[in-house]
Design a protein around this motif. Structure first.
Motif, PDB file in Angstrom:
ATOM      1  N   GLN A  82      57.805  20.775  60.274  1.00 47.65           N
ATOM      2  CA  GLN A  82      57.286  19.409  60.257  1.00 47.65           C
ATOM      3  C   GLN A  82      56.296  19.131  61.382  1.00 47.65           C
ATOM      4  O   GLN A  82      55.525  18.175  61.310  1.00 47.65           O
ATOM      5  CB  GLN A  82      58.443  18.402  60.336  1.00 47.65           C
ATOM      6  N   GLY A 107      57.751  27.495  54.940  1.00 45.19           N
ATOM      7  CA  GLY A 107      57.079  26.559  54.053  1.00 45.19           C
ATOM      8  C   GLY A 107      55.652  26.207  54.412  1.00 45.19           C
ATOM      9  O   GLY A 107      55.019  25.427  53.700  1.00 45.19           O
ATOM     10  N   ASP A 173      58.573  31.412  49.742  1.00 45.37           N
ATOM     11  CA  ASP A 173      59.643  30.417  49.623  1.00 45.37           C
ATOM     12  C   ASP A 173      60.937  31.081  49.167  1.00 45.37           C
ATOM     13  O   ASP A 173      62.023  30.773  49.684  1.00 45.37           O
ATOM     14  CB  ASP A 173      59.241  29.299  48.661  1.00 45.37           C
ATOM     15  N   LYS A 268      63.697  26.111  47.274  1.00 46.48           N
ATOM     16  CA  LYS A 268      63.116  24.827  46.889  1.00 46.48           C
ATOM     17  C   LYS A 268      62.888  23.945  48.110  1.00 46.48           C
ATOM     18  O   LYS A 268      61.855  23.287  48.239  1.00 46.48           O
ATOM     19  CB  LYS A 268      64.039  24.114  45.895  1.00 46.48           C
ATOM     20  N   ARG A 269      63.854  23.969  49.034  1.00 43.03           N
ATOM     21  CA  ARG A 269      63.715  23.174  50.256  1.00 43.03           C
ATOM     22  C   ARG A 269      62.547  23.698  51.100  1.00 43.03           C
ATOM     23  O   ARG A 269      61.824  22.913  51.750  1.00 43.03           O
ATOM     24  CB  ARG A 269      65.012  23.210  51.064  1.00 43.03           C
ATOM     25  N   GLN A 271      59.791  24.893  49.952  1.00 45.19           N
ATOM     26  CA  GLN A 271      58.582  24.314  49.360  1.00 45.19           C
ATOM     27  C   GLN A 271      58.379  22.887  49.838  1.00 45.19           C
ATOM     28  O   GLN A 271      57.268  22.465  50.127  1.00 45.19           O
ATOM     29  CB  GLN A 271      58.705  24.324  47.835  1.00 45.19           C
ATOM     30  N   GLU A 272      59.473  22.148  49.930  1.00 48.14           N
ATOM     31  CA  GLU A 272      59.390  20.736  50.320  1.00 48.14           C
ATOM     32  C   GLU A 272      59.011  20.547  51.783  1.00 48.14           C
ATOM     33  O   GLU A 272      58.450  19.513  52.164  1.00 48.14           O
ATOM     34  CB  GLU A 272      60.741  20.047  50.061  1.00 48.14           C
ATOM     35  N   LEU A 273      59.311  21.551  52.620  1.00 50.14           N
ATOM     36  CA  LEU A 273      59.061  21.432  54.057  1.00 50.14           C
ATOM     37  C   LEU A 273      57.590  21.573  54.419  1.00 50.14           C
ATOM     38  O   LEU A 273      57.176  21.179  55.500  1.00 50.14           O
ATOM     39  CB  LEU A 273      59.872  22.484  54.829  1.00 50.14           C
ATOM     40  N   LYS A 276      52.399  17.855  53.473  1.00 52.59           N
ATOM     41  CA  LYS A 276      52.018  17.162  52.240  1.00 52.59           C
ATOM     42  C   LYS A 276      50.525  16.813  52.247  1.00 52.59           C
ATOM     43  O   LYS A 276      49.957  16.561  53.269  1.00 52.59           O
ATOM     44  CB  LYS A 276      52.868  15.901  52.069  1.00 52.59           C
TER      45      LYS A 276
END
Length: 276
Positions: A82, A107, A173, A268-269, A271-273, A276
């Motif tokens: 992040q 990610g 991922d 999947k997590r 990918q989300e990390l 954006k």
């Protein structure tokens, strides 16, 4: 400007981020003898205990990330996904193409890393924490501007703390879900096996020792014999015996499906990390 290979005999290694993963990699490298601790540095900001952890095995702790970049030829970004964008952007004026940049952030794609850094001499690596004991499973993918020699240097660096593979970045991922997060799944399995031993009457210390050595031995059989784990399972499973009774219980509980689901959920997590 011609980009020259980094001297493998004299380069300095820097870690941006002083968390557990960076500590595991640095400790493993020092213990392997590949680099002396005096040629490795990091910086600590909010948590003084992290600095103490690195200093305990000789790594230099500098005042700021800028100092680490200035002194290092190879820089490993080991910060939370992040925050990696802000960290790379802030340091980008110092990140010349003379320096080889490496990211172990889950990610976060090479395309983004290269854009933030201002050049593409970047390598993405997905290691795991067993690096601290020389048993990491790592995978790397080279950025567009990384030299063949850069790949060889990173393969040797991470190879000193375990095994390393090269793979297409699109697989990262899934790699994160399997080997990046996988040690935690196995720690949970070892704890559960030990609890089972205690439930069956064993002293806690003996149960934990047997559980951990059993997992280590089983993994070694897979890697050293080359046999499929299903075959190794069959080899120890006698008709009507104790092992098949235990396996029956595991199958009733859906153990295989739970492990598979854990890998897919972690992937999947991952990918989300990503940013954006």
């Amino acid at each position: 400007m011609e980009i020259l290979p980094i001297s493998v005999d004299s380069y300095n290694l820097g870690f941006i981020g002083a968390g557990k993963m960076a500590e595991s990699i640095a400790k493993g490298i020092v213990q392997s003898g590949l680099l002396p601790a005096s040629r490795i540095s990091t910086a600590v900001h909010s948590n003084p205990s992290r600095g103490i952890a690195f200093e305990s095995f000789g790594v230099r702790v500098l005042p700021k990330n800028d100092n680490v970049v200035e002194e290092s030829d190879v820089i490993i970004f080991s910060v939370k996904p992040q925050v990696v964008k802000n960290v790379v952007l802030k340091l980008s004026p110092q990140l010349s193409r003379k320096k080889l940049l490496v990211s172990v952030a889950a990610g976060v794609k090479l395309q983004d890393l290269q854009e933030w850094a201002g050049h593409n001499r970047f390598i993405r690596v997905m290691p795991n924490t067993p690096a601290a004991v020389g048993e990491a499973a790592s995978v790397m993918s080279l950025g567009e501007g990384a030299l063949k020699e850069d790949g060889q240097l990173i393969a040797k660096l991470f190879g000193s703390v375990g095994k390393i593979w090269e793979a297409d970045e699109k697989l990262f991922d899934a790699i994160t879900g399997l080997s990046g997060s996988g040690p935690a799944y196995i720690f949970l399995a070892i704890e559960a096996l030990a609890d089972g031993g205690v439930a069956a009457g064993l002293p806690r210390e003996l149960a934990m020792g047997l559980a951990s050595q059993t997992v280590l031995g089983a993994a070694s059989m897979v890697t050293k014999t080359g046999k499929h784990p299903g075959q190794l399972k069959d080899d120890v499973t006698s008709p009507g015996g104790t092992t098949i009774a235990g396996i029956h219980e595991l199958e009733k509980g859906g153990l295989r499906g739970m492990f598979m689901n854990a890998v897919v959920a972690a992937a999947k997590r991952g990918q989300e990390l990503g940013p954006k």
